[in-house]
Write an enzyme that holds these catalytic residues in place. Sequence first.
Site, PDB file in Angstrom:
ATOM      1  N   GLN A 107      -2.315   6.837   0.810  1.00  0.00           N
ATOM      2  CA  GLN A 107      -2.063   7.945   1.748  1.00  0.00           C
ATOM      3  C   GLN A 107      -1.062   7.529   2.825  1.00  0.00           C
ATOM      4  OE1 GLN A 107      -4.942  10.753   4.205  1.00  0.00           O
ATOM      5  NE2 GLN A 107      -4.768   8.823   5.296  1.00  0.00           N
ATOM      6  N   ASP A 108      -1.393   6.483   3.583  1.00  0.00           N
ATOM      7  CA  ASP A 108      -0.554   6.120   4.732  1.00  0.00           C
ATOM      8  C   ASP A 108       0.795   5.561   4.285  1.00  0.00           C
ATOM      9  OD1 ASP A 108      -2.816   6.794   6.105  1.00  0.00           O
ATOM     10  OD2 ASP A 108      -3.062   4.868   7.117  1.00  0.00           O
ATOM     11  N   LEU A 114      -0.348  -2.206   4.691  1.00  0.00           N
ATOM     12  CA  LEU A 114      -1.280  -1.073   4.564  1.00  0.00           C
ATOM     13  C   LEU A 114      -2.160  -1.199   3.325  1.00  0.00           C
ATOM     14  CD1 LEU A 114       1.200   1.816   5.502  1.00  0.00           C
ATOM     15  CD2 LEU A 114      -0.065   0.263   6.988  1.00  0.00           C
ATOM     16  N   SER A 117      -9.920   0.041   0.527  1.00  0.00           N
ATOM     17  CA  SER A 117     -10.157   0.743   1.793  1.00  0.00           C
ATOM     18  C   SER A 117     -11.429   1.592   1.802  1.00  0.00           C
ATOM     19  CB  SER A 117      -8.952   1.634   2.105  1.00  0.00           C
ATOM     20  OG  SER A 117      -8.902   2.720   1.190  1.00  0.00           O
ATOM     21  N   TYR A 169     -16.287  -4.326   4.209  1.00  0.00           N
ATOM     22  CA  TYR A 169     -14.933  -3.863   4.547  1.00  0.00           C
ATOM     23  C   TYR A 169     -14.641  -4.122   6.028  1.00  0.00           C
ATOM     24  CZ  TYR A 169     -11.283  -0.484   5.830  1.00  0.00           C
ATOM     25  OH  TYR A 169     -10.161   0.119   6.353  1.00  0.00           O
ATOM     26  N   GLY A 228       0.827  -1.219   0.000  1.00  0.00           N
ATOM     27  CA  GLY A 228       0.000   0.000   0.000  1.00  0.00           C
ATOM     28  C   GLY A 228       0.852   1.256   0.000  1.00  0.00           C
ATOM     29  N   VAL A 229       2.086   1.162  -0.503  1.00  0.00           N
ATOM     30  CA  VAL A 229       3.009   2.306  -0.433  1.00  0.00           C
ATOM     31  C   VAL A 229       2.542   3.481  -1.287  1.00  0.00           C
ATOM     32  CG1 VAL A 229       4.578   1.632  -2.333  1.00  0.00           C
ATOM     33  CG2 VAL A 229       5.497   2.839  -0.338  1.00  0.00           C
ATOM     34  N   LYS A 243     -11.843  -6.688   7.699  1.00  0.00           N
ATOM     35  CA  LYS A 243     -10.797  -6.230   8.621  1.00  0.00           C
ATOM     36  C   LYS A 243     -10.859  -6.987   9.962  1.00  0.00           C
ATOM     37  CE  LYS A 243      -8.482  -2.919   6.406  1.00  0.00           C
ATOM     38  NZ  LYS A 243      -7.028  -2.816   6.280  1.00  0.00           N
ATOM     39  N   GLU A 275     -13.544   0.814  11.957  1.00  0.00           N
ATOM     40  CA  GLU A 275     -14.751   0.258  11.304  1.00  0.00           C
ATOM     41  C   GLU A 275     -15.121  -1.101  11.897  1.00  0.00           C
ATOM     42  OE1 GLU A 275     -17.059   0.957   8.542  1.00  0.00           O
ATOM     43  OE2 GLU A 275     -16.504   2.923   9.290  1.00  0.00           O
ATOM     44  N   THR A 308      -8.811  -1.328  11.895  1.00  0.00           N
ATOM     45  CA  THR A 308      -9.590  -0.090  11.748  1.00  0.00           C
ATOM     46  C   THR A 308     -10.700   0.047  12.779  1.00  0.00           C
ATOM     47  OG1 THR A 308     -11.213   1.001  10.301  1.00  0.00           O
ATOM     48  CG2 THR A 308     -10.911  -1.347   9.972  1.00  0.00           C
ATOM     49  N   TYR A 363     -14.034  -9.326  -3.455  1.00  0.00           N
ATOM     50  CA  TYR A 363     -12.684  -8.805  -3.659  1.00  0.00           C
ATOM     51  C   TYR A 363     -12.173  -8.129  -2.381  1.00  0.00           C
ATOM     52  CZ  TYR A 363      -8.766  -5.989  -4.944  1.00  0.00           C
ATOM     53  OH  TYR A 363      -7.527  -5.403  -4.937  1.00  0.00           O
TER      54      TYR A 363
END
Length: 334
Positions: free
Chosen positions: A15-16, A88, A92, A156, A11-12, A160, A135, A133, A103
């Site tokens: 955002q994070d 990451l 999301s 989602y 996840g580079v 998680k 969530e 998260t 997926y």
Amino acid sequence: MTEAKRAFITGVTGQDGSYMAQQLLAKGYEVHGLVRRSSTFNRSRIDHLHHDEHIPGKNLHLHYGDVTDAARMQQLMVEIRPHEVYNLAAQSHVRVSFDEPAYTAQASGVSALNLLEAIRSTDTSIRFYQAATSEMFGASPPPQNEQTPFYPRSPYGVAKVYSYWITRNYREAYDLFAVNGQLFNHESPRRGETFVTRKITLAVAKIVKGLASELWMGNLDSVRDWGYAPEYTDGMWRMLQADEPTDFVLATGTAYTIRDFLTFAFEHAGLDWQEYVKFDPKFLRPTEVDVLIGDAGKAKSVLGWEATVLPPQLAQVMVDADIARLEGAKEGQF
Ligand code: NAP
Ligand code: G4F
């Protein structure tokens, strides 16, 4: 000379991931990032890290791959031999997870298993961070902390919860240093344009510049606990430097509605949001998370971590950045 620490970030390009890469490079890490091949350029958030002369060693290495591909995760773990892994990557977006539940289960849930298995069979001393998260708390009443039961309200959130439990299970079963960060919403000028805060600040900037005259939105009543993303990636790093592997909530403890965020953002530009915002039911979710307010007391006492940027200031930083972008500022500035 001692060997530089190596980190592998999935996840580079997000955002994070982009803030994490930037912070680890500044600490002297050799950073390896996972990127997906796409037909359009998807690296605007990290492009400056390749070319910035001031980043020590320019030590960013990118590898093609997908977290749903277990064999590729195994291969990369052997090739990179990281000291730390930050998972990451995820599908999301909560609203999108209702359209793509299967997926999302793979990308946001089972991806943790793919990486944990790769670590287990390569080197059990590799430290693992899983992006869990708030969530997962979903319909559980606030304030939410590490003891709060899970009640996810979207595919989602359910995915998680799987990633959370498989991370805990591998910690307990195989003695891995594997931790979950139960992070509440965190935003920045690098936030994806379809999440609510960025959607609002980008619209304000476009209205200021005469490029838009309305903003279509869904439920304005939900309450969120919004922090500033670079502070949260610092918290992730602190979790992997701790003496013991354990899970942490990161949050500001503040509670604002979407309406409040609209007010902060529009007022910063001298505008009244009620003159521009319109309702479109397509932005509603089949099940909503009404109130998220975190209690990050454990992170403060164990990691010395505390959020300092709160939503009124965050909205201003994001509006200013979106206006600067429309005036031609370079992406790497943010
Ligand atoms: P983001 O901006 O949406 O970034 C997601 C990243 O994952 C992107 O780099 C994306 O790559 C990558 N990705 C998606 N599917 C992938 C796949 N199948 N294989 C490889 N890479 C894939 O998300 P974020 O806000 O930085 O969040 C980072 C993580 O924290 C996510 O796991 C998210 O669920 C979690 N989280 C976020 C928040 C928050 O408020 N931001 C709060 C709690 C937890 P592309 O660029 O190619 O799309
Ligand atoms: O910005 P959002 O899409 O973020 P949401 O659903 O809280 O999820 C984010 O935070 C989670 C942590 O709690 C992360 F795990 C997750 O990956 C993601 O980063 O929506 C926030 C609220 C929701 O209640 C939504 O219904 O804003 C409401 N909203 C109202 N109108 C809207 C809109 N959200 C979006 N995206 N777009 C709208 O037009």
